[in-house]
Design an enzyme around this catalytic site. Structure first.
Site, PDB file in Angstrom:
ATOM      1  CG  ASP A 137       0.691 -14.976 -11.255  1.00 36.79           C
ATOM      2  OD1 ASP A 137       0.548 -15.044 -12.491  1.00 36.79           O
ATOM      3  OD2 ASP A 137       1.046 -13.938 -10.676  1.00 36.79           O
ATOM      4  CB  CYS A 191       4.706 -14.273  10.782  1.00 33.69           C
ATOM      5  SG  CYS A 191       4.526 -14.090   9.001  1.00 33.69           S
ATOM      6  CB  CYS A 194       6.026 -10.005  12.963  1.00 34.97           C
ATOM      7  SG  CYS A 194       6.014  -8.630  11.801  1.00 34.97           S
ATOM      8  CB  CYS A 197       2.107  -7.107   6.646  1.00 31.63           C
ATOM      9  SG  CYS A 197       1.669  -8.678   7.394  1.00 31.63           S
ATOM     10  CB  CYS A 201      -2.828  -3.437   5.153  1.00 26.83           C
ATOM     11  SG  CYS A 201      -4.038  -3.432   3.824  1.00 26.83           S
ATOM     12  CB  CYS A 243      -0.476  -2.028  -3.056  1.00 28.79           C
ATOM     13  SG  CYS A 243      -0.199  -1.586  -1.327  1.00 28.79           S
ATOM     14  CB  CYS A 250       7.823  -7.905   5.320  1.00 30.30           C
ATOM     15  SG  CYS A 250       8.204  -9.574   5.888  1.00 30.30           S
TER      16      CYS A 250
HETATM   17  S1  SF4 Z   1       5.358  -8.159   8.145  1.00 27.02           S
HETATM   18 FE1  SF4 Z   1       6.303 -10.047   7.319  1.00 27.02          FE
HETATM   19  S2  SF4 Z   1       6.998 -11.179   9.134  1.00 27.02           S
HETATM   20 FE2  SF4 Z   1       5.585  -9.607   9.848  1.00 27.02          FE
HETATM   21  S3  SF4 Z   1       3.596 -10.657   9.916  1.00 27.02           S
HETATM   22 FE3  SF4 Z   1       3.733  -9.663   7.930  1.00 27.02          FE
HETATM   23  S4  SF4 Z   1       4.547 -11.230   6.574  1.00 27.02           S
HETATM   24 FE4  SF4 Z   1       4.960 -11.912   8.672  1.00 27.02          FE
HETATM   25  S1  SF4 Z   2      -0.926  -5.050  -1.230  1.00 27.50           S
HETATM   26 FE1  SF4 Z   2      -1.351  -3.123  -0.112  1.00 27.50          FE
HETATM   27  S2  SF4 Z   2      -3.576  -3.039   0.145  1.00 27.50           S
HETATM   28 FE2  SF4 Z   2      -3.018  -5.156  -0.439  1.00 27.50          FE
HETATM   29  S3  SF4 Z   2      -2.793  -6.233   1.491  1.00 27.50           S
HETATM   30 FE3  SF4 Z   2      -0.755  -5.459   0.983  1.00 27.50          FE
HETATM   31  S4  SF4 Z   2      -0.629  -3.442   1.998  1.00 27.50           S
HETATM   32 FE4  SF4 Z   2      -2.778  -4.051   1.957  1.00 27.50          FE
END
Ligand code: SF4
Ligand code: SF4
Length: 385
Positions: A137, A191, A194, A197, A201, A243, A250
């Site tokens: 990466d 996804c 869903c 995430c 966050c 994080c 997920c």
């Molecule tokens: S939690 Fe996983 S499946 Fe749900 S929207 Fe986010 S990346 Fe997609």
């Molecule tokens: S790594 Fe943590 S702060 Fe960054 S997008 Fe994912 S949940 Fe949010």
């Protein structure tokens, strides 16, 4: 010829312990141009990514006559199987920083695969004009986009590559080559409706319209070298690098914990380290205990700053003596300022420790010359007096 070579590579990859492999064309990643430009124009990029946008999209900018990309994935563990001792407050490294830095592991696997391909060419008497360039990466390419197009999985709303077998707990690498391989079918977005995430966050870094505001992502914030803005400090809890929240929630990741690679095994004292000793660790101690982890790539200071924040977040008043030492003696203003903030968080207004804390803070105020550290000291005094 190249179809059978592809089969041989797939077999060899499995033998080498590569958990997933796919092939794609060297067509430009045109679909990335607009999102990358939009993210940059909005100031939402981290700055850690490769800066030349064209080189991220057009392979021929960095590789002569590219024909294909081989994409690989290695699954990494998500649970520590050792018992975590209860001998003091501990921090956490995110899972992508467990074990040996994955850049080395991936590079080693890709080098072995490249060597195999070169040996096949030699054994079959092929006049070998094959060229193969490995990347992880830190290279130009957007590894999740490559992996999706090579059929390893799909890029989820959290911006990560999600595989069926291992969820998003995978490290990705790719090899650009002038060998023309039959491409695999790309991954299909999975996804659905869903949005877990996005909702989970803590800083709203995942944008509902798609994309990530990397500047407010806690993974980025734990890697900066200056003062961490106050609004993020409580949100990191005791995580001193990275994080994992948008991966932990997920649905594709539930119950996934693969321990395929010995070198990725988490050692408790490395990935969940005692926090207090980190505050005054020497360069030699840092090198010995942490330098081989991916999460150490920014050096000692961000980890120490985060360890101070984590101690405050864990309400560890037994850390006050160490924090006073940092405030009085550390040569780095970022650590002095963060220590002042932590002292302010830990001291209760009517407590006995209050007078002592004020003595240390006042003494620091008199000699401090850094503006940010001064502001933190003043705020801490205001908070507890
Ligand atoms: S939690 Fe996983 S499946 Fe749900 S929207 Fe986010 S990346 Fe997609
Ligand atoms: S790594 Fe943590 S702060 Fe960054 S997008 Fe994912 S949940 Fe949010």
């Amino acid at each position: 010829m190249t179809t059978s070579l592809k089969e041989k590579i797939i077999q060899e990859a499995a033998r080498l312990g590569i958990d997933k492999i796919g092939f794609t064309t060297a067509e430009p990643f045109l679909e990335l141009k607009e999102p990358i430009e939009r993210q940059r124009a909005a100031g939402q990029n981290s700055g850690f990514e490769h800066q030349n946008i064209d080189e991220r999209i057009y392979l021929e900018k960095t590789f002569e006559n590219p024909q294909s990309i081989i994409s690989i994935a290695l699954a990494y563990p998500t649970k520590i199987h050792q018992e975590i001792p209860k001998d003091g407050k501990r921090g956490q490294f995110s899972r992508a920083s467990w074990g040996t830095d994955y850049h080395f592991i991936l590079r080693d696997k890709m080098q072995q695969l490249i060597q195999f391909i070169q040996e096949v060419a030699a054994a079959e008497g092929i006049e070998n004009h094959w060229r193969l360039a490995p990347q992880v990466d830190t290279g130009e390419l957007v590894d999740v986009a490559v992996a999706q197009r090579a059929g390893l999985g799909f890029v989820g709303r959290n911006g990560l590559l999600i595989t069926e077998e291992f969820g998003s707990w995978v490290y990705l690498g790719e090899i650009v080559t002038n060998i023309n391989f039959e491409p695999d079918a790309p991954g299909v977005f999975g996804c659905g409706e869903c949005t877990r995430c996005i909702k989970a966050c803590p800083t709203q870094a995942i944008l509902p319209e798609g994309g990530l505001n990397a500047q407010v992502c806690l993974a980025y914030q734990t890697q900066t070298k200056g003062m961490m803005p106050e609004k993020f400090r409580k949100k990191i809890s005791n995580v001193i690098y990275g994080c994992d929240i948008c991966q932990l929630v997920c649905p594709y990741n539930q119950g996934k914990d693969f321990h395929f690679h010995e070198e990725m095994e988490p050692q408790v004292d490395e990935v969940a380290p005692l926090l207090q000793p980190m505050l005054t660790m020497t360069n030699a101690e840092f090198k010995k205990n942490f330098a081989h982890l991916a999460g150490s790539w920014r050096g000692k200071k961000p980890l120490q700053r985060n360890a101070i924040i984590a101690l405050a977040n864990l309400h560890d008043r037994s850390a006050l003596e160490e924090l006073y030492k940092v405030l009085a003696n550390d040569v780095r203003p970022v650590l002095r300022g963060t220590a002042a903030w932590a002292i302010g968080q830990l001291i209760r207004k009517k407590s006995e420790e209050r007078e002592t804390a004020l003595v240390y803070l006042q003494a620091a105020l008199e000699v401090e010359s850094d503006d940010e550290a001064l502001a933190e000291i003043n705020q801490a005094i205001e908070k507890i007096k």
